[in-house]
Design a protein around this motif. Structure first.
Motif, PDB file in Angstrom:
ATOM      1  N   THR A 148       0.843  -1.200   0.000  1.00 23.10           N
ATOM      2  CA  THR A 148       0.000   0.000   0.000  1.00 23.10           C
ATOM      3  C   THR A 148       0.876   1.246   0.000  1.00 23.10           C
ATOM      4  OG1 THR A 148      -0.078   0.216   2.418  1.00 23.10           O
ATOM      5  CG2 THR A 148      -1.731  -1.215   1.392  1.00 23.10           C
ATOM      6  N   ASP A 149       0.218   2.409  -0.008  1.00 21.72           N
ATOM      7  CA  ASP A 149       0.933   3.690   0.097  1.00 21.72           C
ATOM      8  C   ASP A 149       1.080   4.138   1.548  1.00 21.72           C
ATOM      9  OD1 ASP A 149       1.290   4.013  -2.643  1.00 21.72           O
ATOM     10  OD2 ASP A 149      -0.713   4.867  -2.895  1.00 21.72           O
ATOM     11  N   VAL A 150       0.829   3.230   2.488  1.00 20.41           N
ATOM     12  CA  VAL A 150       1.024   3.521   3.908  1.00 20.41           C
ATOM     13  C   VAL A 150       2.526   3.526   4.194  1.00 20.41           C
ATOM     14  CG1 VAL A 150       0.581   2.750   6.268  1.00 20.41           C
ATOM     15  CG2 VAL A 150      -1.178   2.473   4.495  1.00 20.41           C
ATOM     16  N   ASN A 151       3.011   4.561   4.884  1.00 19.80           N
ATOM     17  CA  ASN A 151       4.432   4.665   5.199  1.00 19.80           C
ATOM     18  C   ASN A 151       4.643   4.848   6.698  1.00 19.80           C
ATOM     19  OD1 ASN A 151       6.410   5.045   2.660  1.00 19.80           O
ATOM     20  ND2 ASN A 151       4.371   5.840   2.157  1.00 19.80           N
ATOM     21  N   LEU A 152       5.620   4.142   7.226  1.00 20.16           N
ATOM     22  CA  LEU A 152       5.932   4.221   8.644  1.00 20.16           C
ATOM     23  C   LEU A 152       6.560   5.570   8.969  1.00 20.16           C
ATOM     24  CD1 LEU A 152       5.882   2.400  11.188  1.00 20.16           C
ATOM     25  CD2 LEU A 152       8.231   1.735  10.626  1.00 20.16           C
ATOM     26  N   ALA A 153       6.096   6.204  10.036  1.00 21.97           N
ATOM     27  CA  ALA A 153       6.651   7.488  10.470  1.00 21.97           C
ATOM     28  C   ALA A 153       7.389   7.346  11.806  1.00 21.97           C
ATOM     29  CB  ALA A 153       5.543   8.536  10.598  1.00 21.97           C
ATOM     30  N   ASN A 154       6.731   6.748  12.799  1.00 20.89           N
ATOM     31  CA  ASN A 154       7.325   6.613  14.133  1.00 20.89           C
ATOM     32  C   ASN A 154       7.174   5.182  14.645  1.00 20.89           C
ATOM     33  OD1 ASN A 154       7.374   9.434  13.969  1.00 20.89           O
ATOM     34  ND2 ASN A 154       5.554   9.654  15.253  1.00 20.89           N
ATOM     35  N   VAL A 155       8.242   4.657  15.245  1.00 16.27           N
ATOM     36  CA  VAL A 155       8.149   3.421  16.023  1.00 16.27           C
ATOM     37  C   VAL A 155       8.220   3.855  17.478  1.00 16.27           C
ATOM     38  CG1 VAL A 155       9.131   1.147  16.465  1.00 16.27           C
ATOM     39  CG2 VAL A 155       9.305   2.145  14.173  1.00 16.27           C
ATOM     40  N   ASN A 156       7.065   4.110  18.072  1.00 16.82           N
ATOM     41  CA  ASN A 156       7.011   4.690  19.408  1.00 16.82           C
ATOM     42  C   ASN A 156       7.218   3.666  20.517  1.00 16.82           C
ATOM     43  OD1 ASN A 156       6.672   7.335  18.599  1.00 16.82           O
ATOM     44  ND2 ASN A 156       4.443   7.164  18.521  1.00 16.82           N
ATOM     45  N   SER A 157       6.779   2.458  20.273  1.00 19.83           N
ATOM     46  CA  SER A 157       7.009   1.344  21.197  1.00 19.83           C
ATOM     47  C   SER A 157       6.844   0.061  20.401  1.00 19.83           C
ATOM     48  CB  SER A 157       6.024   1.379  22.372  1.00 19.83           C
ATOM     49  OG  SER A 157       4.753   0.905  21.985  1.00 19.83           O
ATOM     50  N   ARG A 158       7.088  -1.056  21.034  1.00 16.16           N
ATOM     51  CA  ARG A 158       6.912  -2.327  20.322  1.00 16.16           C
ATOM     52  C   ARG A 158       5.438  -2.635  20.081  1.00 16.16           C
ATOM     53  NH1 ARG A 158      11.601  -2.519  23.018  1.00 16.16           N
ATOM     54  NH2 ARG A 158      13.387  -3.395  21.887  1.00 16.16           N
ATOM     55  N   HIS A 216       7.409   5.831  29.761  1.00 22.26           N
ATOM     56  CA  HIS A 216       6.931   4.878  30.768  1.00 22.26           C
ATOM     57  C   HIS A 216       6.778   3.482  30.160  1.00 22.26           C
ATOM     58  CE1 HIS A 216       4.819   3.381  34.285  1.00 22.26           C
ATOM     59  NE2 HIS A 216       3.841   2.965  33.502  1.00 22.26           N
ATOM     60  N   ARG A 217       6.358   3.433  28.884  1.00 22.18           N
ATOM     61  CA  ARG A 217       6.185   2.145  28.215  1.00 22.18           C
ATOM     62  C   ARG A 217       7.522   1.483  27.873  1.00 22.18           C
ATOM     63  NH1 ARG A 217       2.028   4.137  23.530  1.00 22.18           N
ATOM     64  NH2 ARG A 217       0.410   4.988  24.884  1.00 22.18           N
ATOM     65  N   ASN A 218       8.522   2.304  27.597  1.00 20.12           N
ATOM     66  CA  ASN A 218       9.769   1.793  27.028  1.00 20.12           C
ATOM     67  C   ASN A 218      10.956   1.723  27.975  1.00 20.12           C
ATOM     68  OD1 ASN A 218       9.228   1.434  24.048  1.00 20.12           O
ATOM     69  ND2 ASN A 218       8.607   3.566  24.255  1.00 20.12           N
ATOM     70  N   CYS A 219      10.929   2.487  29.063  1.00 20.58           N
ATOM     71  CA  CYS A 219      12.140   2.636  29.885  1.00 20.58           C
ATOM     72  C   CYS A 219      11.924   2.172  31.322  1.00 20.58           C
ATOM     73  CB  CYS A 219      12.588   4.096  29.895  1.00 20.58           C
ATOM     74  SG  CYS A 219      13.161   4.692  28.303  1.00 20.58           S
ATOM     75  N   LYS A 220      13.046   1.833  31.948  1.00 18.20           N
ATOM     76  CA  LYS A 220      13.048   1.431  33.351  1.00 18.20           C
ATOM     77  C   LYS A 220      13.524   2.624  34.178  1.00 18.20           C
ATOM     78  CE  LYS A 220      14.461  -3.089  31.623  1.00 18.20           C
ATOM     79  NZ  LYS A 220      15.586  -4.038  31.497  1.00 18.20           N
TER      80      LYS A 220
END
Length: 326
Positions: free
Chosen positions: A146-156, A295-299
């Protein structure tokens, strides 16, 4: 070690919160927000709170306020911005650019992205999947066809994509690609985000041409301030481009220019913070989006929001009214 964060272009200034800064009577707030030389800046923020210039300026002013606290001056710092927030790391965080220069760079970046789109309009969508272990990988089949493009990988479990405006939608207004993805990814939630300038954020195919003019403009700004020979940053920056820790001025400028037209890999940034053992964070406003992502990604043992008057006065302590970033 403490990390200071700055938000991106998707976090507009909340006017009720900003006006509370202007109304606060303490000496620190008066020095930062009611200085006669900043009347034009505060007026710009009030008139255009969603403009990237206003977001960058508000972050700059709030960090000016943070630096005035005596108890914060002795700490070892490093910086992490999300997209536009990486400019805050260069300007406010490392004093490479003053407030005026920071606003001009934010304005130029926005104009370059609009021009690169060539009159085409794009939508911004957040995709969340609480059961996913690696949503970025699960999105790859969609990205390929598709023409969908990734912009941010904010968390898993959360990514942001840009999509050309005009996709066929169902009766609920959901684009066909989103409906198909929801069938493939368990408990997938898809939400349209505000994108007032209809920019194809972090789409390399469209935006790669902005890198050189943006980088050249920043070097010219450094030269006009006599800072073009500076080689080392005052404080390291974690790059949005690859999550690496940067200590060189030239690499930091290049990182911001490149990451403006490439995917923001916020997960890699947070992985680096975890590997460095960073346990404290201060999330400079506007907004609280980056604090939630961290908070989602870090300790983190301690995390502070530097956004509302209540948040700030609770942490401010004694201040030094003369310790301005300008």
């Amino acid at each position: 070690m403490k990390v200071i964060t700055f938000p991106g272009q998707g976090t507009p200034v909340a006017l009720n919160v900003f006006r509370s800064y202007l109304a606060e009577g303490s000496s620190a707030f008066r020095a930062v927000f009611r200085d006669s030389g900043r009347i034009g800046v505060t007026r710009t923020i009030e008139q255009r709170p969603a403009d990237p210039v206003s977001i960058a300026a508000c972050s700059f002013l709030l960090f000016d306020l943070y630096r005035r606290s005596r108890k914060n001056n002795a700490e070892e710092l490093l910086f992490l911005g999300h997209s536009l927030g990486e400019l805050g790391c260069l300007g406010a965080g490392n004093r490479l650019f003053g407030l005026s220069e920071t606003m001009k760079i934010a304005s130029l970046r926005n104009k370059l992205m609009i021009n690169a789109a060539g009159g085409n309009k794009y939508e911004l969508w957040a995709i969340s999947a609480p059961r996913s272990q690696n949503l970025e990988c699960e999105l790859q089949p969609l990205l390929r066809v598709t023409d969908v493009n990734l912009a941010n990988v904010n968390s898993r479990m959360q990514c942001v994509v840009t999509v050309p405006q005009g996709y066929t939608t169902d009766s609920k207004g959901t684009p066909q690609w989103a409906a198909e993805l929801a069938l493939q990814v368990p408990r997938c939630r898809i939400q349209r985000l505000e994108n007032p300038y209809h920019i194809p954020f972090h789409n390399k195919n469209i935006l790669q041409g902005i890198e050189e003019p943006l980088l050249d403009h920043m070097w010219q700004k450094l030269k006009s301030q006599g800072l073009h020979t500076k080689r080392e940053l005052e404080h390291p920056i974690i790059s949005n481009l690859n999550g690496k820790r940067i200590t060189d001025v030239d690499k930091a400028l290049e990182s911001f220019a490149k990451s403006s037209c490439n995917v923001v890999n916020f997960v890699a940034c947070c992985d680096t913070l975890n590997s460095l053992g960073v346990s404290k964070a201060v999330h400079i406003g506007p907004g609280e989006v980056i604090g939630k992502l961290m908070h989602r990604n870090c300790k983190l043992e301690k995390s502070q929001e530097w956004n509302t008057v209540e948040d700030i006065t609770k942490e401010l302590g004694d201040v030094q009214d003369s310790n301005s970033l300008e």
